[in-house]
Design a protein around this motif. Structure first.
Motif, PDB file in Angstrom:
ATOM      1  N   GLY A 295       8.443   2.297  -6.503  1.00 39.40           N
ATOM      2  CA  GLY A 295       7.533   3.368  -6.146  1.00 39.40           C
ATOM      3  C   GLY A 295       8.100   4.336  -5.124  1.00 39.40           C
ATOM      4  O   GLY A 295       7.723   5.507  -5.099  1.00 39.40           O
TER       5      GLY A 295
ATOM      6  N   PRO B 294       8.145   9.975  -7.275  1.00 43.28           N
ATOM      7  CA  PRO B 294       7.240  10.811  -6.481  1.00 43.28           C
ATOM      8  C   PRO B 294       5.783  10.527  -6.811  1.00 43.28           C
ATOM      9  O   PRO B 294       5.409  10.358  -7.968  1.00 43.28           O
ATOM     10  N   GLY B 295       4.958  10.451  -5.786  1.00 40.96           N
ATOM     11  CA  GLY B 295       3.536  10.254  -5.968  1.00 40.96           C
ATOM     12  C   GLY B 295       3.078   8.813  -5.941  1.00 40.96           C
ATOM     13  O   GLY B 295       1.883   8.553  -5.883  1.00 40.96           O
ATOM     14  N   VAL B 296       4.007   7.862  -5.990  1.00 40.32           N
ATOM     15  CA  VAL B 296       3.632   6.448  -5.945  1.00 40.32           C
ATOM     16  C   VAL B 296       3.804   5.967  -4.501  1.00 40.32           C
ATOM     17  O   VAL B 296       4.868   6.146  -3.917  1.00 40.32           O
ATOM     18  N   PRO B 297       2.781   5.345  -3.932  1.00 45.61           N
ATOM     19  CA  PRO B 297       2.865   4.917  -2.532  1.00 45.61           C
ATOM     20  C   PRO B 297       3.662   3.622  -2.374  1.00 45.61           C
ATOM     21  O   PRO B 297       3.110   2.550  -2.150  1.00 45.61           O
TER      22      PRO B 297
ATOM     23  N   ARG C 134      10.656  17.980   0.851  1.00 48.20           N
ATOM     24  CA  ARG C 134      11.421  17.786  -0.380  1.00 48.20           C
ATOM     25  C   ARG C 134      11.308  19.028  -1.252  1.00 48.20           C
ATOM     26  O   ARG C 134      10.237  19.595  -1.422  1.00 48.20           O
TER      27      ARG C 134
END
Length: 160
Positions: free
Chosen positions: A19, A23-26, A71
């Motif tokens: 993750g 991107p976007g996964v905690p 980023r």
């Protein structure tokens, strides 16, 4: 804690490591949740101390990532293949040279991916620099902290 629960905690941590790269996964929070789950089931002083220490490491990591430039993945050519190579390189480097090997492994994975894609040393080095400037540093910092926490957890579990 049984073997199956330990395997589940390990799988959640592995999912968290993946993750970090997506991107976007905690990712860091999945790792922290797995450590919380483990420490609540083990209920020992080392487990609670490890939860506190890993919380501090992950919070410091979050502050450091916030201090880095944002980023900018567009226009650099970050591909899924590059992310896989970088993650695999960091993991192999972390295993071969404990803790500090993740940094050259990550950069080496990006370079290997770019060398394979572009064909030459010069263009691969230039592309690796551009990727590290755009997204690599923040991903590397987060991945390094998560690898450090996961490796320390493995050490705590193995030592008993």
């Amino acid at each position: 804690m049984g073997v199956w629960q330990l395997l589940m905690v390990g799988l959640v941590m592995l999912l968290g490591l993946f993750g970090v790269l997506v991107p976007g996964v905690p990712g860091r929070w999945l790792i922290w949740a797995a450590i919380l789950w483990w420490s609540m089931n083990v209920k020992s002083v080392p487990a609670w101390a490890f939860l506190v220490a890993s919380t501090v490491v992950l919070l410091i990591d979050q502050v450091v990532v916030w201090q880095l430039p944002p980023r900018r993945p567009r226009g650099v050519g970050v591909t899924r293949r590059m992310v896989v190579w970088a993650g695999a390189g960091a993991l192999v480097g972390f295993i071969l040279v404990p803790v500090v090997g993740a940094i050259p492994g990550f950069i080496g994975g990006i370079y290997a991916s770019e060398r394979r894609r572009l064909g030459g040393h010069g263009p691969a080095v230039a592309s690796t620099r551009a990727v590290m400037r755009a997204v690599g540093t923040s991903v590397l910092v987060e991945l390094f902290a998560c690898l450090l926490v996961v490796g320390a957890w493995l050490g705590v579990v193995i030592s008993g």
